[in-house]
Write a protein that holds these residues in place. Structure first.
Motif, short mmCIF file in Angstrom:
data_model
loop_
_atom_site.label_atom_id
_atom_site.label_comp_id
_atom_site.label_asym_id
_atom_site.label_seq_id
_atom_site.Cartn_x
_atom_site.Cartn_y
_atom_site.Cartn_z
N TYR B 5 89.29 -18.15 -57.44
CA TYR B 5 89.81 -17.89 -56.13
C TYR B 5 88.70 -16.87 -55.48
N THR B 6 88.21 -17.03 -54.40
CA THR B 6 87.24 -15.93 -53.82
C THR B 6 87.73 -15.73 -52.24
N SER B 7 87.32 -14.84 -51.88
CA SER B 7 87.78 -14.25 -50.46
C SER B 7 86.57 -14.97 -49.65
N ASN B 8 86.66 -15.00 -48.32
CA ASN B 8 86.13 -15.52 -47.38
C ASN B 8 84.65 -15.09 -47.31
N ARG B 60 82.24 -26.05 -45.61
CA ARG B 60 83.59 -25.18 -45.84
C ARG B 60 84.18 -24.95 -44.18
N SER B 100 89.03 -27.65 -46.66
CA SER B 100 90.08 -26.36 -46.42
C SER B 100 89.96 -25.79 -47.99
N VAL B 103 87.09 -23.53 -48.47
CA VAL B 103 87.10 -22.25 -47.92
C VAL B 103 87.54 -21.32 -48.84
N LYS B 104 88.74 -21.60 -49.58
CA LYS B 104 89.41 -20.63 -50.57
C LYS B 104 89.19 -20.72 -51.86
N LEU B 105 88.40 -21.76 -52.45
CA LEU B 105 87.79 -21.68 -53.89
C LEU B 105 86.49 -21.92 -53.83
#
Lengths: 427, 172
Positions: B5-8, B60, B100, B103-105
């Motif tokens: 999990y990563t931030s934008n 993304r 989608s 964007v999150k992973l």
């Protein structure tokens, strides 16, 4: 509201794109029964992809031809000798098959059958596929500028491949027989049961609409019935591999296609078909059943024999038809005359003989006894006359329909033994 | 751990030059139509789907992803004998979903790519199956073993293919 849309902008666009696609899909499904014109996007897609496919196929074929025609010639002489021997064998077989075919054509002509003949074909190379397991179709390198039209049949030497689904300028899309949207009118070769050949979702081919109380055995050949007005009758479709009870009252007949549909390289497009009655070798008009019956019945001469010493005339109208390959002369010389000689002059159709023919047909239907024991009545036709439609080059009746012939004097023509006059005085 | 999990801010967004953006989908559709003629087993692969997933997770952007999916899907539909929109709808959903997720992973490594393709292949088949049966009336047969086998094959191919296509990525 505006804030809401901008917040869910991505979802809104997704819903909009999906909505338009579903709408377009529904419209296409609704119009599928009508004559659908090819959509522009299909033309673009095909124009974008097929040139590369054509180029690769051309390169591949060229390299292959170069190798096989110039470098790899080992064993060609031996192969040539084998092929010559094979030609000799096939020629002998061809003679026999020609005779059978002629006989079949004569019988079909007698029954007024109309046959579909493949009169023109176009060779085409397979350049691509649909690229989908759910849609089984191929692309060929011939299109509208080559004379290909929608719904033309596509075959190989082994059998049926499919039909032309869409035509572009220089390419065409061919729907294979194992696609689930295809349908071919088919008939079982031995049992003559008719059905509809369809593809399944997994690419198999099944014969539908055959009643479950019929007997169908694995191994039986399936050919086209010609009922779909696309494929000419008699083309090989496949072989029955499995028979099981199907839905409702029908059998589930699995068919192995005659053509290996996953390895197609070259095909033939049937660009022209003709529907006509089978042409006879001697080009005669077809005979009616009444005429045939009339020939098998005895008729009565309309006048007494000129020479009282000579035997009374046999029945009129009987005619021996030429064997396949022999033309009208045989028919003419075989026409019975009271004196046992040939009546070539009458063999070309005498209108005056019509009366005799008609009168013969009005006789009792028990023609077998009538032929064996002809009744001598007042002659109704001139001696040696033949039916009006029976010309010298008339179609031959099947051998089984002919009375047995026995040779008379040497040098004279054969006369039907069954119609020898019973009152013939002993010599 | 393949999927993180990563931030934008941590996620890198890529773009592609125009020739690559046009030619890669075209080549994928071309290969999908041509190769199965010679190698029939190749028809279990869905190269256009892999391209859609690759572009979606790299860009993304959900909108770009769904539009890419719709375009490639309709192009693929054009070569089939079925109505236009079957692959279009399925790949639109996959494009949107993959972007989608992108964007999150972080889906840059081989393991995460394998799992993402495995998942979206099944999603693609479910959507296609539903539309084909529900809207068009095709009689398709669903087989889990076959679908999972195809999904594994596509996922394995995707790992190799994505590594090749990474060369066309450009940092924004």
């Amino acid at each position: 509201m505006e804030n809401l849309i901008s917040r869910y902008r991505n979802v809104t666009i997704l819903v909009a794109v999906l909505f338009f696609q579903v709408l377009g899909l529904a419209m296409q499904v609704r119009r599928s029964t009508q004559d659908e014109s090819t959509r522009l996007i299909r033309v673009w897609a095909v124009d974008a992809v097929t040139p590369f496919e054509k180029g690769i196929v051309w390169f591949q074929t060229s390299v292959s031809n170069l190798f096989h025609n110039y470098f790899y010639l080992r064993g060609v002489r031996q192969e040539n000798r084998d092929l010559k021997l094979q030609i000799e064998r096939l020629r002998i077989e061809q003679v026999r098959l020609n005779q059978d075919a002629e006989q079949a054509r004569r019988l079909q002509a007698l029954l007024g059958f109309k046959e579909q003949f493949i009169s023109k074909t176009l060779a085409a190379q397979v350049i691509g596929s649909s690229g989908s397991e759910q849609s089984r179709s191929i692309y060929i390198d011939k299109g509208s500028r080559d004379g290909v039209k929608q719904d033309m049949a596509v075959i190989t030497a082994d059998g049926v491949v499919g039909k032309v689904l869409r035509v572009f300028r220089s390419t065409s899309q061919v729907l294979l027989v194992n696609d689930q949207t295809s349908g071919v009118g088919a008939i079982l070769d031995k049992s003559r049961l008719q059905g509809v050949l369809r593809g399944t979702a997994v690419g198999e081919v099944v014969l539908e609409k055959v009643m479950s109380d019929e007997t169908v055995l694995p191994g039986e050949k399936v050919v086209t019935s010609g009922g779909d007005q696309i494929f000419p009758k008699g083309l090989a479709v496949g072989t029955v591999t499995k028979v099981s009870p199907g839905p409702e009252l029908f059998l589930n007949i699995r068919v192995k296609p005659a053509v290996d549909l996953s390895r197609l390289e070259e095909v033939l497009v049937i660009t022209q078909q003709e529907e006509k009655e089978p042409a006879l070798a001697d080009g005669a008009a077809p005979m009616r059943a009444a005429d045939i019956l009339a020939q098998r019945l005895p008729s009565v001469p309309d006048r007494p024999p000129d020479d009282p010493d000579k035997p009374p005339p046999p029945t009129s109208g009987l005619k021996i038809f030429p064997a396949p390959g022999t033309q009208g002369t045989t028919a003419a010389t075989a026409t019975a005359k009271p004196n046992g000689t040939a009546a070539a002059s009458h063999a070309r159709g005498d209108s005056g003989s019509a009366t005799g023919t008609v009168s013969a047909t009005t006789k009792p239907a028990d023609n077998s006894s009538a032929v064996k024991q002809p009744v001598q009545k007042k002659p109704a036709t001139p001696v040696g006359a033949v039916p009006d439609n029976a010309t010298g080059d008339a179609p031959a009746v099947a051998p089984s329909h002919q009375p047995q012939l026995t040779p008379s004097k040497q040098g004279q023509q054969s006369q039907p033994a069954a119609i020898q006059p019973p009152q013939e005085p002993p010599q | 751990m393949p999927i993180t999990y990563t931030s934008n801010e941590q996620v890198e967004v890529y773009r592609f030059n125009l020739p690559a953006a046009i030619l890669i989908p075209l080549i994928a559709v071309f290969l999908q139509a041509f190769v199965p003629l010679r190698f029939h087993f190749f028809s279990i692969f869905d190269l256009p789907l892999l391209v859609v997933i690759f572009f979606a997770v790299a860009r993304r952007s959900p909108v770009a992803g769904l539009l890419t999916g719709a375009a490639i899907g309709l192009l693929q539909d054009s070569l089939t004998g079925h109505p236009l929109g079957l692959y279009g709808i399925a790949k639109t959903v996959v494009g949107y979903g993959a972007s989608s997720l992108g964007v999150k992973l972080d889906v840059e490594n081989a393991g995460s790519r394998f799992l993402v393709v495995l998942f979206f292949y099944v999603v693609h088949e479910i959507v296609y199956f539903t539309i084909a049966r529900g809207l068009v009336g095709l009689t398709l047969q669903w087989s889990w073993p076959r679908e999972l086998g195809s999904a594994l094959a596509n996922a394995a191919l995707a790992v190799v293919l994505f590594a090749l296509m990474d060369r066309f990525k450009q940092r924004t």
